[in-house]
Design an enzyme around this catalytic site. Structure first.
Site, short mmCIF file in Angstrom:
data_model
loop_
_atom_site.label_atom_id
_atom_site.label_comp_id
_atom_site.label_asym_id
_atom_site.label_seq_id
_atom_site.Cartn_x
_atom_site.Cartn_y
_atom_site.Cartn_z
N LYS A 185 -7.65 -0.17 15.84
CA LYS A 185 -8.56 -0.32 14.42
C LYS A 185 -8.09 -1.00 13.23
CE LYS A 185 -8.89 1.53 11.01
NZ LYS A 185 -9.07 0.60 9.74
N GLU A 261 5.07 3.56 10.59
CA GLU A 261 5.50 2.51 9.95
C GLU A 261 4.93 2.75 8.43
OE1 GLU A 261 8.07 0.50 10.65
OE2 GLU A 261 8.11 0.74 12.62
N CYS A 295 5.82 -4.03 2.68
CA CYS A 295 6.45 -2.58 2.85
C CYS A 295 7.89 -2.96 2.60
CB CYS A 295 6.33 -1.94 4.26
SG CYS A 295 6.85 -3.04 5.52
N GLU A 392 5.50 2.41 -5.02
CA GLU A 392 5.35 1.11 -4.33
C GLU A 392 4.60 0.39 -5.31
OE1 GLU A 392 3.78 1.56 -0.33
OE2 GLU A 392 5.16 0.07 0.22
P1 NAD Z 1 -3.44 2.47 4.19
O1 NAD Z 1 -2.64 3.79 4.56
O2 NAD Z 1 -4.49 2.72 3.04
O3 NAD Z 1 -4.36 1.92 5.36
C1 NAD Z 1 -3.66 1.53 6.44
C2 NAD Z 1 -4.86 1.76 7.48
O4 NAD Z 1 -5.25 3.01 7.66
C3 NAD Z 1 -6.00 1.09 7.44
O5 NAD Z 1 -6.47 0.31 8.79
C4 NAD Z 1 -7.17 2.05 6.86
O6 NAD Z 1 -8.28 1.86 7.20
C5 NAD Z 1 -6.64 3.05 7.81
N1 NAD Z 1 -6.78 4.67 7.22
C6 NAD Z 1 -6.79 4.99 5.84
N2 NAD Z 1 -7.14 6.29 5.69
C7 NAD Z 1 -7.09 6.63 6.79
C8 NAD Z 1 -7.39 7.92 7.46
N3 NAD Z 1 -7.71 9.06 6.94
N4 NAD Z 1 -7.60 8.33 8.73
C9 NAD Z 1 -7.27 6.99 9.46
N5 NAD Z 1 -7.23 5.97 9.13
C10 NAD Z 1 -7.03 5.74 7.74
O7 NAD Z 1 -2.31 1.39 3.81
P2 NAD Z 1 -2.75 -0.08 3.33
O8 NAD Z 1 -3.24 -0.08 1.83
O9 NAD Z 1 -3.93 -0.80 4.21
O10 NAD Z 1 -1.22 -0.91 3.53
C11 NAD Z 1 -0.37 -0.70 2.66
C12 NAD Z 1 0.76 0.33 3.12
O11 NAD Z 1 1.15 -0.07 4.29
C13 NAD Z 1 1.71 0.09 2.21
O12 NAD Z 1 2.18 1.51 1.85
C14 NAD Z 1 2.96 -0.38 2.89
O13 NAD Z 1 4.03 -0.08 2.54
C15 NAD Z 1 2.41 0.02 4.20
N6 NAD Z 1 3.32 -0.87 5.46
C16 NAD Z 1 4.04 -0.38 5.96
C17 NAD Z 1 4.72 -1.25 7.10
C18 NAD Z 1 5.86 -0.80 7.75
O14 NAD Z 1 6.25 -1.65 8.79
N7 NAD Z 1 6.68 0.13 7.36
C19 NAD Z 1 4.23 -2.76 7.07
C20 NAD Z 1 3.08 -2.85 6.46
C21 NAD Z 1 2.60 -2.09 5.51
#
Ligand code: NAD
Length: 488
Positions: A185, A261, A295, A392
């Protein structure tokens, strides 16, 4: 719209449907979701918007394909991965342009991400051939201990928008190597790169049902029943800590294996003996990669008081010289942020820091006009109560504070719930090792501002996550250990 000559062709070529059980098809009821160009706010195209029923069908397909896929010879899985690596290299220009269009990063950065994403296919192509167990005698001599490594089974992957290809291949490649099937997804803002990758994997020979892709505008609704399904064996998520916590709680019911992650709040330490050229260069990479929307982005700069003014001045000079623009236009170094919400959040954090006493050496606010641009910003005199030291930032903002003593620097670096990566600049070898060992993070960049590497275990401690991606640790996340006691 960009005037890049290949933009219309690249958009026309990308699949816009769901991939379920080897069939490209529309969402139930024909629902679609718009994909926006963050540099202009225009809609690029519409893609199928999966319903809860479509998510369930994707899991059915993954479950149906699991036994056959697990029985496929490792060499076949390895060859598929290697072909995928080669195809990504050959199509790198088009994949990069597609990514720039939906995500905003500059073409140079997008090409860098495509190359990084492809490396997970190459690395795991080798790893697929090296999944091995072992046999030994039990200590009492009465039986043999045979240890097998088997695929964990059907997986569910949820990925973010900031690295639309690499955050996918980091999960997909080891899952393929291990013999797992999967439902992916992608983030609703950036489904195109994942759909293009799925088509590429089909072309590389991946059998139907092994990879199923379901973009959706309602991830919580689609995801919850998949996570609750007892046939699912693993959830791997990359995204915010906030959502990661919710998903871990949902996974608890089935005692589902999870890899998480999550977010970061990376400290960037510059000691008085650091090579300042290297520190400024490292800061540019650690801060400006992906416009700060990473991240691993350096979120807090702690610089020894004796070199802070010079470091800040040199960093501000470099930051103010960057060219902002549409990522696909020539000469662009910094693209827009992903959307209005993200730009609003960065603005709020900078305003808060300035209200509490910080000063902007360069930048300081959003750029007027179309697109979600934010000026590269360097803040000095950031006070300990500023929100951006705790949260962040996810934008091109470098907040600088000073320290005078090593223990103080380490204590401040560790003063966060996160623990993904830390950066450390010093020429003193003893100090480098001493400090690296005491930093509470899963990764340390020592005299360099980039840690991402397909052959290394990427991941965090504390609220930054569970598990590792990349390296042999990344493959281990997709393998179950079974021990057979054999009577002698
Ligand atoms: P997000 O958590 O808002 O969304 C990530 C994914 O989760 C998206 O596909 C979103 O549609 C889905 N999602 C959101 N709420 C959900 C729920 N309740 N149930 C199921 N799926 C859900 O994050 P974002 O804004 O897309 O990405 C940024 C974040 O990702 C930052 O916090 C960043 O640090 C983190 N990140 C971490 C890594 C790592 O390797 N540690 C790498 C890249 C990004």
């Amino acid at each position: 719209m960009t005037n890049h000559p290949d933009a219309a062709r690249v958009l026309a070529d990308v699949p816009r449907q769901l991939l379920v059980g080897g069939q490209w098809r529309d969402a139930t009821g024909g629902a679609t979701l718009p994909v926006e160009d963050p540099a202009t706010g225009e809609t690029l195209c519409e893609v199928a918007d999966a319903s809860v029923a479509d998510g369930a069908a994707a899991l059915d397909a993954a479950v149906a394909a699991q036994a056959g896929w697990a029985a496929t010879p490792p060499q076949e899985r390895s060859e598929i991965l290697y072909r995928a690596f080669q195809l990504m290299q050959q199509r790198s220009d088009d994949l990069a342009l597609l990514m720039t269009l939906e995500m905003g990063k500059s073409l140079a950065e997008a090409k860098g991400e495509v190359a990084y994403a492809a490396e997970f296919f190459r690395w795991n192509s080798g790893e697929a051939l090296r999944v091995d167990g072992y046999v030994k005698d039990a200590a009492n001599g009465q039986s043999r201990v045979m240890v097998l490594k088997q695929p964990v089974g059907p997986c569910f992957f949820i990925t973010p928008w900031n690295f639309p290809a690499a955050m996918g291949t980091r999960k997909i490649a080891p899952a393929i190597a291990a013999g797992c099937t999967m439902v992916v997804k992608p983030a609703e803002q950036t489904p195109l790169s994942m759909l293009a990758l799925a088509a590429l994997l089909e072309e590389a020979g991946l059998p139907p049902g092994v990879l199923n892709v379901v973009p959706t505008s309602s991830s919580p609704d689609l995801s919850a029943p998949i996570i609750a399904d007892p046939r699912l064996r693993k959830l791997s998520f990359t995204g915010s800590t906030e959502v990661g916590r919710l998903l871990i709680a949902q996974a608890a019911d089935q005692v589902l294996k999870v890899s998480m992650e999550l977010g970061g709040n990376a400290p960037f330490l510059v000691f008085d003996d650091a090579d300042l050229d290297a520190a400024v260069e490292g800061a540019m990479v650690a801060k400006m990669r992906n416009m700060g929307e990473a991240c691993t982005s350096a979120n807090r700069f702690y610089v020894h008081a004796s070199v802070a003014e010079e470091f800040a001045g040199r960093l501000a000079e470099r930051m103010s010289a960057l060219t902002l623009g549409h990522g696909a236009d020539e000469g662009t170094e910094v693209g827009p942020l992903i959307d209005a919400d993200q730009r609003g959040k960065v603005t709020e954090l900078v305003t808060d820091a300035v209200d509490k006493g910080a000063r902007a050496l360069t930048g300081g606010g959003p750029r007027d006009g179309a697109g979600y641009f934010f000026e590269p910003t360097v803040l000095t005199g950031v006070t300990a109560d500023a929100r951006l030291l705790k949260e962040e930032i996810f934008g091109p903002v470098a907040p600088i504070s000073t320290f005078t003593d090593e223990d103080e620097a380490i204590a401040r670096a560790n003063d966060t719930e996160y623990g993904l990566v830390s950066y450390l600049f010093t020429r003193d070898l003893d100090r480098a090792l001493r400090v690296a060992e005491r930093l509470e993070s899963g990764m340390v960049g020592l005299n360099q501002g980039l840690v991402s590497n397909a052959g290394a275990p990427f991941g965090g401690v504390k609220a930054s996550g569970l598990g590792r991606e990349g390296g042999n640790e990344g493959l281990a996340e997709f393998l179950e250990t079974k021990y057979v006691a054999i009577k002698r």
